[in-house]
Design a protein around this motif. Structure first.
Motif, PDB file in Angstrom:
ATOM      1  N   PRO A  46       0.829  -1.210   0.000  1.00 32.57           N
ATOM      2  CA  PRO A  46       0.000   0.000   0.000  1.00 32.57           C
ATOM      3  C   PRO A  46       0.860   1.254   0.000  1.00 32.57           C
ATOM      4  O   PRO A  46       1.977   1.259   0.511  1.00 32.57           O
ATOM      5  CB  PRO A  46      -0.808  -0.124   1.291  1.00 32.57           C
ATOM      6  CG  PRO A  46      -0.041  -1.061   2.153  1.00 32.57           C
ATOM      7  CD  PRO A  46       0.730  -1.961   1.239  1.00 32.57           C
ATOM      8  N   LEU A  47       0.335   2.296  -0.569  1.00 30.11           N
ATOM      9  CA  LEU A  47       1.014   3.584  -0.572  1.00 30.11           C
ATOM     10  C   LEU A  47       0.876   4.232   0.794  1.00 30.11           C
ATOM     11  O   LEU A  47      -0.072   3.980   1.530  1.00 30.11           O
ATOM     12  CB  LEU A  47       0.418   4.492  -1.648  1.00 30.11           C
ATOM     13  CG  LEU A  47       0.541   4.001  -3.082  1.00 30.11           C
ATOM     14  CD1 LEU A  47      -0.231   4.918  -4.023  1.00 30.11           C
ATOM     15  CD2 LEU A  47       1.998   3.916  -3.490  1.00 30.11           C
ATOM     16  N   TRP A  48       1.807   5.122   1.111  1.00 28.64           N
ATOM     17  CA  TRP A  48       1.790   5.831   2.392  1.00 28.64           C
ATOM     18  C   TRP A  48       0.475   6.580   2.580  1.00 28.64           C
ATOM     19  O   TRP A  48      -0.126   6.541   3.641  1.00 28.64           O
ATOM     20  CB  TRP A  48       2.981   6.778   2.467  1.00 28.64           C
ATOM     21  CG  TRP A  48       3.004   7.582   3.727  1.00 28.64           C
ATOM     22  CD1 TRP A  48       2.869   8.924   3.830  1.00 28.64           C
ATOM     23  CD2 TRP A  48       3.144   7.092   5.059  1.00 28.64           C
ATOM     24  NE1 TRP A  48       2.930   9.295   5.151  1.00 28.64           N
ATOM     25  CE2 TRP A  48       3.091   8.184   5.924  1.00 28.64           C
ATOM     26  CE3 TRP A  48       3.304   5.814   5.598  1.00 28.64           C
ATOM     27  CZ2 TRP A  48       3.190   8.053   7.308  1.00 28.64           C
ATOM     28  CZ3 TRP A  48       3.408   5.690   6.972  1.00 28.64           C
ATOM     29  CH2 TRP A  48       3.358   6.797   7.805  1.00 28.64           C
ATOM     30  N   ARG A  49       0.008   7.250   1.514  1.00 27.22           N
ATOM     31  CA  ARG A  49      -1.227   8.019   1.636  1.00 27.22           C
ATOM     32  C   ARG A  49      -2.417   7.120   1.946  1.00 27.22           C
ATOM     33  O   ARG A  49      -3.352   7.535   2.622  1.00 27.22           O
ATOM     34  CB  ARG A  49      -1.468   8.861   0.393  1.00 27.22           C
ATOM     35  CG  ARG A  49      -1.757   8.088  -0.857  1.00 27.22           C
ATOM     36  CD  ARG A  49      -2.077   9.025  -2.024  1.00 27.22           C
ATOM     37  NE  ARG A  49      -2.481   8.255  -3.167  1.00 27.22           N
ATOM     38  CZ  ARG A  49      -1.799   8.157  -4.295  1.00 27.22           C
ATOM     39  NH1 ARG A  49      -0.674   8.811  -4.439  1.00 27.22           N
ATOM     40  NH2 ARG A  49      -2.242   7.414  -5.275  1.00 27.22           N
ATOM     41  N   GLU A  50      -2.381   5.873   1.479  1.00 26.87           N
ATOM     42  CA  GLU A  50      -3.464   4.939   1.782  1.00 26.87           C
ATOM     43  C   GLU A  50      -3.433   4.518   3.249  1.00 26.87           C
ATOM     44  O   GLU A  50      -4.478   4.444   3.909  1.00 26.87           O
ATOM     45  CB  GLU A  50      -3.366   3.709   0.874  1.00 26.87           C
ATOM     46  CG  GLU A  50      -3.597   4.022  -0.587  1.00 26.87           C
ATOM     47  CD  GLU A  50      -3.235   2.892  -1.524  1.00 26.87           C
ATOM     48  OE1 GLU A  50      -3.718   2.931  -2.673  1.00 26.87           O
ATOM     49  OE2 GLU A  50      -2.461   1.968  -1.136  1.00 26.87           O
ATOM     50  N   LEU A  51      -2.236   4.267   3.770  1.00 29.70           N
ATOM     51  CA  LEU A  51      -2.101   3.893   5.179  1.00 29.70           C
ATOM     52  C   LEU A  51      -2.521   5.033   6.099  1.00 29.70           C
ATOM     53  O   LEU A  51      -3.221   4.818   7.095  1.00 29.70           O
ATOM     54  CB  LEU A  51      -0.657   3.478   5.479  1.00 29.70           C
ATOM     55  CG  LEU A  51      -0.153   2.231   4.758  1.00 29.70           C
ATOM     56  CD1 LEU A  51       1.333   2.037   5.026  1.00 29.70           C
ATOM     57  CD2 LEU A  51      -0.937   1.015   5.185  1.00 29.70           C
ATOM     58  N   VAL A  52      -2.103   6.257   5.764  1.00 28.91           N
ATOM     59  CA  VAL A  52      -2.477   7.423   6.568  1.00 28.91           C
ATOM     60  C   VAL A  52      -3.988   7.634   6.506  1.00 28.91           C
ATOM     61  O   VAL A  52      -4.638   7.868   7.520  1.00 28.91           O
ATOM     62  CB  VAL A  52      -1.715   8.684   6.101  1.00 28.91           C
ATOM     63  CG1 VAL A  52      -2.298   9.937   6.722  1.00 28.91           C
ATOM     64  CG2 VAL A  52      -0.242   8.562   6.442  1.00 28.91           C
ATOM     65  N   LEU A  55     -11.213  15.918   2.675  1.00 28.41           N
ATOM     66  CA  LEU A  55     -10.957  14.963   3.748  1.00 28.41           C
ATOM     67  C   LEU A  55     -11.363  13.556   3.323  1.00 28.41           C
ATOM     68  O   LEU A  55     -10.665  12.582   3.617  1.00 28.41           O
ATOM     69  CB  LEU A  55     -11.681  15.366   5.034  1.00 28.41           C
ATOM     70  CG  LEU A  55     -11.470  14.439   6.228  1.00 28.41           C
ATOM     71  CD1 LEU A  55      -9.991  14.253   6.550  1.00 28.41           C
ATOM     72  CD2 LEU A  55     -12.241  14.946   7.434  1.00 28.41           C
ATOM     73  N   SER A  56     -12.455  13.440   2.608  1.00 31.12           N
ATOM     74  CA  SER A  56     -12.888  12.142   2.103  1.00 31.12           C
ATOM     75  C   SER A  56     -11.839  11.544   1.178  1.00 31.12           C
ATOM     76  O   SER A  56     -11.523  10.352   1.250  1.00 31.12           O
ATOM     77  CB  SER A  56     -14.223  12.276   1.363  1.00 31.12           C
ATOM     78  OG  SER A  56     -14.579  11.065   0.745  1.00 31.12           O
ATOM     79  N   GLU A  57     -11.267  12.374   0.315  1.00 31.01           N
ATOM     80  CA  GLU A  57     -10.232  11.891  -0.602  1.00 31.01           C
ATOM     81  C   GLU A  57      -8.966  11.489   0.152  1.00 31.01           C
ATOM     82  O   GLU A  57      -8.304  10.509  -0.211  1.00 31.01           O
ATOM     83  CB  GLU A  57      -9.915  12.949  -1.653  1.00 31.01           C
ATOM     84  CG  GLU A  57     -11.051  13.144  -2.643  1.00 31.01           C
ATOM     85  CD  GLU A  57     -10.795  14.254  -3.643  1.00 31.01           C
ATOM     86  OE1 GLU A  57     -10.012  15.180  -3.344  1.00 31.01           O
ATOM     87  OE2 GLU A  57     -11.389  14.189  -4.729  1.00 31.01           O
ATOM     88  N   VAL A  58      -8.637  12.216   1.212  1.00 29.81           N
ATOM     89  CA  VAL A  58      -7.483  11.858   2.038  1.00 29.81           C
ATOM     90  C   VAL A  58      -7.736  10.505   2.705  1.00 29.81           C
ATOM     91  O   VAL A  58      -6.880   9.612   2.674  1.00 29.81           O
ATOM     92  CB  VAL A  58      -7.187  12.949   3.098  1.00 29.81           C
ATOM     93  CG1 VAL A  58      -6.181  12.452   4.136  1.00 29.81           C
ATOM     94  CG2 VAL A  58      -6.674  14.219   2.431  1.00 29.81           C
ATOM     95  N   GLU A  59      -8.907  10.329   3.284  1.00 30.36           N
ATOM     96  CA  GLU A  59      -9.233   9.078   3.969  1.00 30.36           C
ATOM     97  C   GLU A  59      -9.245   7.889   3.012  1.00 30.36           C
ATOM     98  O   GLU A  59      -8.922   6.773   3.412  1.00 30.36           O
ATOM     99  CB  GLU A  59     -10.590   9.180   4.666  1.00 30.36           C
ATOM    100  CG  GLU A  59     -10.570  10.005   5.926  1.00 30.36           C
ATOM    101  CD  GLU A  59     -11.869   9.913   6.698  1.00 30.36           C
ATOM    102  OE1 GLU A  59     -12.827   9.255   6.216  1.00 30.36           O
ATOM    103  OE2 GLU A  59     -11.940  10.501   7.789  1.00 30.36           O
ATOM    104  N   ARG A  60      -9.616   8.116   1.772  1.00 32.85           N
ATOM    105  CA  ARG A  60      -9.650   7.028   0.784  1.00 32.85           C
ATOM    106  C   ARG A  60      -8.302   6.807   0.111  1.00 32.85           C
ATOM    107  O   ARG A  60      -8.164   5.937  -0.742  1.00 32.85           O
ATOM    108  CB  ARG A  60     -10.719   7.309  -0.274  1.00 32.85           C
ATOM    109  CG  ARG A  60     -12.125   7.186   0.294  1.00 32.85           C
ATOM    110  CD  ARG A  60     -13.196   7.416  -0.762  1.00 32.85           C
ATOM    111  NE  ARG A  60     -13.237   8.846  -1.099  1.00 32.85           N
ATOM    112  CZ  ARG A  60     -13.447   9.307  -2.322  1.00 32.85           C
ATOM    113  NH1 ARG A  60     -13.636   8.488  -3.333  1.00 32.85           N
ATOM    114  NH2 ARG A  60     -13.479  10.608  -2.554  1.00 32.85           N
TER     115      ARG A  60
END
Length: 103
Positions: free
Chosen positions: A19-25, A54-59
């Motif tokens: 997984p990418l870092w942004r996905e884990l965060v 925020l939704s895009e960050v969470e996803r």
């Protein structure tokens, strides 16, 4: 003479992409929000970002800047280090024991 080091032969079995870092965060932020029983719009408003962002960050679709990450973490009453620890724990299968993060 020099020692010969052989490269590992790739397996014919399909491997799961890391997984990418942004996905884990994003996963750790969403999990923390759910644990706190907060709605996405409430956290977004507290953090000063749009609910869509925020939704895009969470996803895991957006990679937030350190300032945005700090704002969202603060809106969840967490420190950035706690968000990072959660993200790393998810990847490592919920670590036990000390964790050292270095940049």
């Amino acid at each position: 003479m020099a020692e010969v080091i052989e490269f590992p032969v790739p397996s014919s079995e399909p491997t799961q992409a890391e997984p990418l870092w942004r996905e884990l965060v994003g996963d750790s932020l969403r999990e923390a929000r759910h644990e706190a029983g907060l709605r996405l719009v409430d956290v977004a408003q507290r953090a000063g970002v749009s609910p869509q962002y925020l939704s895009e960050v969470e996803r895991g679709l957006k990679d937030p800047s350190s300032e945005i990450l700090a704002a969202v973490a603060g809106a969840l009453e967490l420190r950035v280090a706690e968000v990072v620890t959660r993200a790393v724990g998810v990847r490592a299968g919920h670590l036990s024991g000390p964790l050292c993060l270095a940049a």
